[in-house]
Write an enzyme that holds these catalytic residues in place. Structure first.
Site, PDB file in Angstrom:
ATOM      1  N   ASP A  22      -2.327 -18.633   0.895  1.00 58.68           N
ATOM      2  CA  ASP A  22      -3.322 -19.384   0.106  1.00 58.68           C
ATOM      3  C   ASP A  22      -3.974 -20.468   0.953  1.00 58.68           C
ATOM      4  OD1 ASP A  22      -0.818 -20.566   0.111  1.00 58.68           O
ATOM      5  OD2 ASP A  22      -0.822 -21.138  -2.002  1.00 58.68           O
ATOM      6  N   TYR A  63       0.808  -1.215   0.000  1.00 58.45           N
ATOM      7  CA  TYR A  63       0.000   0.000   0.000  1.00 58.45           C
ATOM      8  C   TYR A  63       0.845   1.271   0.000  1.00 58.45           C
ATOM      9  CZ  TYR A  63      -4.553  -2.162   0.912  1.00 58.45           C
ATOM     10  OH  TYR A  63      -5.732  -2.849   0.821  1.00 58.45           O
ATOM     11  N   ASP A  97     -12.072  -9.553   4.466  1.00 57.06           N
ATOM     12  CA  ASP A  97     -13.341  -9.574   3.716  1.00 57.06           C
ATOM     13  C   ASP A  97     -13.836 -11.015   3.557  1.00 57.06           C
ATOM     14  OD1 ASP A  97     -13.101  -6.779   3.280  1.00 57.06           O
ATOM     15  OD2 ASP A  97     -14.107  -6.980   1.341  1.00 57.06           O
ATOM     16  N   LYS A 116       3.678 -15.460   2.639  1.00 48.65           N
ATOM     17  CA  LYS A 116       3.887 -16.206   1.385  1.00 48.65           C
ATOM     18  C   LYS A 116       5.398 -16.444   1.285  1.00 48.65           C
ATOM     19  CE  LYS A 116       2.399 -17.970  -2.517  1.00 48.65           C
ATOM     20  NZ  LYS A 116       1.542 -19.179  -2.580  1.00 48.65           N
ATOM     21  N   ASP A 174      -6.107  -7.331   4.322  1.00 45.58           N
ATOM     22  CA  ASP A 174      -7.260  -6.708   3.676  1.00 45.58           C
ATOM     23  C   ASP A 174      -8.131  -7.782   3.029  1.00 45.58           C
ATOM     24  OD1 ASP A 174      -8.893  -4.631   2.575  1.00 45.58           O
ATOM     25  OD2 ASP A 174      -7.897  -4.967   0.654  1.00 45.58           O
TER      26      ASP A 174
HETATM   27  C1  IPM Z   1     -10.261  -1.479   4.161  1.00 39.27           C
HETATM   28  C2  IPM Z   1     -10.530  -0.891   2.811  1.00 39.27           C
HETATM   29  C3  IPM Z   1      -9.380   0.033   2.445  1.00 39.27           C
HETATM   30  C4  IPM Z   1      -8.106  -0.785   2.428  1.00 39.27           C
HETATM   31  C5  IPM Z   1      -9.578   0.800   1.119  1.00 39.27           C
HETATM   32  C6  IPM Z   1     -10.867   1.572   1.104  1.00 39.27           C
HETATM   33  C7  IPM Z   1      -8.417   1.689   0.806  1.00 39.27           C
HETATM   34  O1  IPM Z   1     -10.719  -1.875   1.864  1.00 39.27           O
HETATM   35  O2  IPM Z   1     -10.156  -0.714   5.138  1.00 39.27           O
HETATM   36  O3  IPM Z   1     -10.182  -2.705   4.281  1.00 39.27           O
HETATM   37  O4  IPM Z   1      -7.796  -1.448   1.425  1.00 39.27           O
HETATM   38  O5  IPM Z   1      -7.397  -0.770   3.435  1.00 39.27           O
HETATM   39 MN    MN Z   2     -10.774  -3.888   2.696  1.00 37.84          MN
END
Ligand code: IPM
Ligand code: MN
Length: 370
Positions: A222, A141, A250, A190, A246
């Protein structure tokens, strides 16, 4: 207790979910005799529209002069055409970096009443309780160089770079957290491909002897993605670099039934923290009053606990949410089986508020009798 809280609602559903969360915070302040001073600031697309930049100086100043920050969400198609340097997301990344919030805690916990809301089988999700500790201010990032080169900009580059101390500090946080929980740490990398991951592993092994009661395992990312779906109960604390964290968070959200349920805390070494839902600005449902406010309200609970040490108040908020879910109320994101009563953002926030108020009234009556 006196605390100053910066509130940055941001874009999309951010302002909608923030409303109920701020009401909860104010009520907790009133009932428990805390003075919470709340100040609003701009970030993301909202800040681009009003100030021409996704992170105005005033917002940084406001956050630095506060004890904690509550953030809604940033981004949306409206800003797809702005130059990359001032995209809404840049504001979020910059505030994390500027405030040195290197450890992002993302708890994944199944609610009993939501086991059916997960697309995974009940036996798999029942009783899941772990925390992802995501490194938040390094890695892909932020690595330089990053951008386009070549005569026709036909080369794109992102750099995955970590300095040892950046890994050490987040790994220390994760060990300390594991020590207070079920004493198991899974470090995800990884290392079969990436040099930064091999160094990550080395650091974890170097820090491990300081926490002899914590069991450590290394897992390739993975494999971790697969185990999260297959045996999520085996995890206690997961520590991993920025991008892996990240993606995995999710994925893990679906264990709980919805991304709309996950709060997060971005921390550093002192008690300061930034609290935001894991979900984004959800432009597709923004302004329709449909968004799930629970991740934002749960983020308030995390703030009360981590930044202010207000354990009882935090538990009260979490309990109220559990009671509302037990009573069968669901926002649309949790209603995939057609069970329960579907409510909108405001109604859901109000239900939690009413529940809290009732719990508070009850405990005041009890206290008067004891
Ligand atoms: C998160 C979001 C952010 C990230 C984006 C919006 C930049 O997806 O907080 O998980 O990737 O960190
Ligand atoms: Mn995210």
């Amino acid at each position: 207790m006196k605390k100053r809280i910066a509130v940055l609602p941001g874009d999309g559903i951010g302002p909608e979910v923030m409303e109920g969360a701020v009401d909860v915070l104010k009520a907790i302040g009133r009932w428990f005799g805390h003075h919470f001073e709340i100040e609003y600031g701009a970030i993301g697309g909202d800040a681009i529209d009003r100030f021409g930049t996704p992170l105005p100086e005033e917002t940084v100043k406001l956050c630095k002069e506060s004890d904690a920050v509550l953030l809604g969400a940033v981004g949306g198609p409206k800003w797809d055409t702005v130059p990359v340097e001032i995209r809404p997301e840049k504001g979020l990344l910059a505030i994390r970096k500027e405030l040195d919030l290197y450890a992002n805690l993302r708890p994944i916990k199944t609610y009993d009443s939501l086991v059916d809301a997960s697309p995974l089988k009940k036996e798999i999700v029942d009783g899941v309780d772990f925390v992802i500790v995501r490194e938040l201010t390094g890695g892909l990032y932020f690595g330089k160089p990053s951008g386009r080169k070549g005569d026709n900009a036909e080369i794109a580059v992102d750099t995955l770079i970590y300095e040892k101390h950046e890994i050490q500090r987040v790994v220390e946080k994760a060990f300390a957290l594991a020590q207070k929980r079920k004493k198991k740490l899974t470090s995800v990398d990884k290392a079969n491909v990436l040099e930064s991951s091999r160094m990550w592993r080395e650091v974890v092994n170097e820090v491990a002897p300081k926490y002899p009661d914590v069991t450590v395992e290394h897992m390739l990312v993975d494999v971790a993605a697969m185990k999260l779906m297959y045996q999520p109960k085996q995890f206690d604390v997961i520590v991993t670099e920025n991008m892996f964290g990240d993606i995995l968070s999710d994925e893990a959200s679906m264990i709980t039934g919805s991304l709309g349920m996950l709060p997060s805390a971005s921390l550093r070494t002192d008690t300061f923290g930034l609290y935001e839902p894991v979900h984004g600005s959800a432009p597709d449902i923004a302004g329709q009053g449909k968004a799930n406010p629970l991740a934002m309200i749960l983020s308030v609970a995390m703030m009360l606990r981590h930044s202010f040490g207000l354990q009882e108040e935090a538990e009260m908020v979490e309990m109220a949410i559990q009671e509302v879910l037990n009573a069968g109320y669901r926002t649309g994101d949790l209603w995939n089986l057609g069970r329960g009563v579907v409510v909108g953002t405001q109604e859901m926030s109000q239900l939690v508020f009413d529940r809290l108020e009732a719990d508070h009234a009850l405990s005041s009556i009890l206290a008067a009798y004891l």
